[in-house]
Design a protein around this motif. Structure first.
Motif, PDB file in Angstrom:
ATOM      1  N   ILE A   1       0.845  -1.190   0.000  1.00 17.77           N
ATOM      2  CA  ILE A   1       0.000   0.000   0.000  1.00 17.77           C
ATOM      3  C   ILE A   1       0.883   1.243   0.000  1.00 17.77           C
ATOM      4  CG2 ILE A   1      -1.785   1.277   1.260  1.00 17.77           C
ATOM      5  CD1 ILE A   1      -2.359  -1.421   2.756  1.00 17.77           C
TER       6      ILE A   1
ATOM      7  N   THR B   1      -8.376  -6.075   6.609  1.00 18.74           N
ATOM      8  CA  THR B   1      -9.490  -6.711   5.893  1.00 18.74           C
ATOM      9  C   THR B   1      -9.051  -7.376   4.591  1.00 18.74           C
ATOM     10  OG1 THR B   1     -10.032  -4.577   4.845  1.00 18.74           O
ATOM     11  CG2 THR B   1     -11.216  -5.156   6.864  1.00 18.74           C
ATOM     12  N   GLY B   2      -7.743  -7.463   4.376  1.00 21.00           N
ATOM     13  CA  GLY B   2      -7.245  -8.077   3.148  1.00 21.00           C
ATOM     14  C   GLY B   2      -5.889  -8.709   3.355  1.00 21.00           C
TER      15      GLY B   2
ATOM     16  N   TRP C   1      -2.194  -1.151  -3.847  1.00 20.34           N
ATOM     17  CA  TRP C   1      -2.974   0.054  -3.584  1.00 20.34           C
ATOM     18  C   TRP C   1      -2.072   1.277  -3.731  1.00 20.34           C
ATOM     19  CZ3 TRP C   1      -8.174  -0.073  -1.826  1.00 20.34           C
ATOM     20  CH2 TRP C   1      -8.664  -1.348  -1.498  1.00 20.34           C
TER      21      TRP C   1
ATOM     22  N   LEU D   1      -6.759   4.531   7.073  1.00 21.99           N
ATOM     23  CA  LEU D   1      -7.102   3.869   5.818  1.00 21.99           C
ATOM     24  C   LEU D   1      -6.200   2.669   5.567  1.00 21.99           C
ATOM     25  CD1 LEU D   1      -8.660   3.740   3.147  1.00 21.99           C
ATOM     26  CD2 LEU D   1      -7.062   5.437   2.208  1.00 21.99           C
TER      27      LEU D   1
ATOM     28  N   GLN E   1      -7.100  -0.207   7.889  1.00 15.79           N
ATOM     29  CA  GLN E   1      -8.341  -0.861   7.481  1.00 15.79           C
ATOM     30  C   GLN E   1      -8.103  -1.816   6.315  1.00 15.79           C
ATOM     31  OE1 GLN E   1     -11.171  -0.609   9.048  1.00 15.79           O
ATOM     32  NE2 GLN E   1     -12.471  -1.768   7.638  1.00 15.79           N
ATOM     33  N   ILE E   2      -7.316  -1.369   5.346  1.00 13.25           N
ATOM     34  CA  ILE E   2      -7.000  -2.229   4.201  1.00 13.25           C
ATOM     35  C   ILE E   2      -6.226  -3.460   4.649  1.00 13.25           C
ATOM     36  CG2 ILE E   2      -5.712  -2.363   2.020  1.00 13.25           C
ATOM     37  CD1 ILE E   2      -6.271   0.658   1.677  1.00 13.25           C
TER      38      ILE E   2
END
Length: 340
Positions: free
Chosen positions: A78, A132-133, A107, A125, A128-129
């Motif tokens: 990310i 959940t991944g 990302w 953010l 959270q990514i």
């Protein structure tokens, strides 16, 4: 959920260190000049004429690569950036930074909102990514680059607002680990306040169109009063919300790091949380108002000075613009330099 940790942080300040006398020589009659909002810092740093946001971002990231190895950064999942003055058309800061670093994150996000609280927002953010991944690493970069470009324009540098901002950039690495856990985060949006701080050009035009007017912030005394009232309330409010979320009292905060808009806000915020000045780092007189880069740059300066030992409870808290956004986050610090 997986624990996400901040394992390293770095900052960058442009070489051009500008004293208050630079603006004093241009100061003209400005009815807002006596407002506490615009009491100038002693110094600030200005972006170079041949430097852009991606240059600054790359320089902020460089120490992270040096300390953690190129492999970790080259494999980040990310990349999230925030640029105060977007100056890379089409591709944006995130895309161009990824190209320069030779990385291919799943990302790539250029986060435009969040302003002075954007660093907390980007961490939220990214977490959270990651939770959940499949992503396990994130690179967060915040760039403030408007001081030396907007506020030194010939028609703007005469205004009281021009002497306050400074330029700088900050970056951090987040990974799934227990090394420096992000304990809690709180972000709040207040869209009803979004119209109280806007860019202005006289005569009016779209900012990218050719014309005679120079872009600046459209301050009025009424707007400033609103900013003070909201800022005084919001920063302690979201910090206290995080304290409640993680089950601590404010006196357990070892280091409070906020955005750095002016001396009065800084004093009021630490007073509201009943913290002594030594627990609330102040970079205003050296860096000016760094907007979204203030939190990571201040953290980097304090960390390299050895004033944030591992195990410390660090609270980040900030509000944006005229109070349309606020965010706070608590970290159990684990990024102290080796040997400190």
């Amino acid at each position: 959920m997986d624990t996400v940790s901040l394992i390293d942080i770095a900052g960058y300040l442009p070489e051009n260190r500008v004293g208050a006398d630079y603006f004093a020589q241009f100061a003209a009659s400005d009815r807002l000049a006596e407002n506490i909002m615009f009491r100038a810092p002693k110094f600030r740093h200005h972006i170079a004429s041949d430097e852009n946001a991606v240059d600054m971002a790359e320089r902020a990231v460089a120490p992270l690569i040096e300390r953690n190895g190129s492999e970790l950064v080259s494999n980040v999942d990310i990349l999230i950036t925030h640029t105060q003055l977007p100056d890379v058309p089409v591709l944006g800061t995130g895309g161009e930074l990824a190209r320069r670093l030779g990385i291919t994150p799943d990302w790539v996000v250029d986060l435009h909102n969040g302003g002075c609280a954007s660093f907390v927002y980007m961490i939220k953010l990214a977490r959270q990514i990651m939770q959940t991944g499949d992503a396990s690493t994130a690179l967060i970069v915040s760039v403030q680059n408007s001081a030396g470009q907007i506020f030194t324009q010939s028609d703007v540098r005469v205004l009281a607002q021009s002497a306050v901002p400074g330029d700088g950039a900050g970056a951090c690495l987040l990974v799934k680990s227990q090394a420096g856990p992000v304990l809690g985060l709180e972000c709040r949006t207040y869209p009803e306040f979004a119209g109280d701080m806007t860019a202005a050009v006289d005569p009016p035009r779209k900012y990218w169109e050719a014309g005679t007017g120079q872009l600046h912030i459209g301050f009025t005394e009424t707007k400033i009063a609103k900013v003070f009232a909201r800022g005084n309330r919001l920063v302690p409010e979201v910090a206290l919300a995080v304290c409640k979320q993680i089950g601590i009292t404010p006196d357990e905060i070892d280091t409070l790091v906020t955005n750095q808009p002016n001396r009065l806000f800084l004093r009021n915020w630490r007073d509201a949380l009943e913290l002594p000045a030594e627990r609330h780092p102040d970079t205003f007189d050296e860096c000016g108002n760094l907007f979204g880069a203030a939190i990571p740059v201040t953290l980097d300066l304090e960390n390299r000075a050895g004033r944030i030992p591992n195990g410390s409870l660090v609270m980040m808290s900030a509000f944006a613009h005229a109070g349309d956004f606020a965010g706070a986050g608590a970290i159990r610090w684990g990024a102290a330099p080796v040997g400190v």
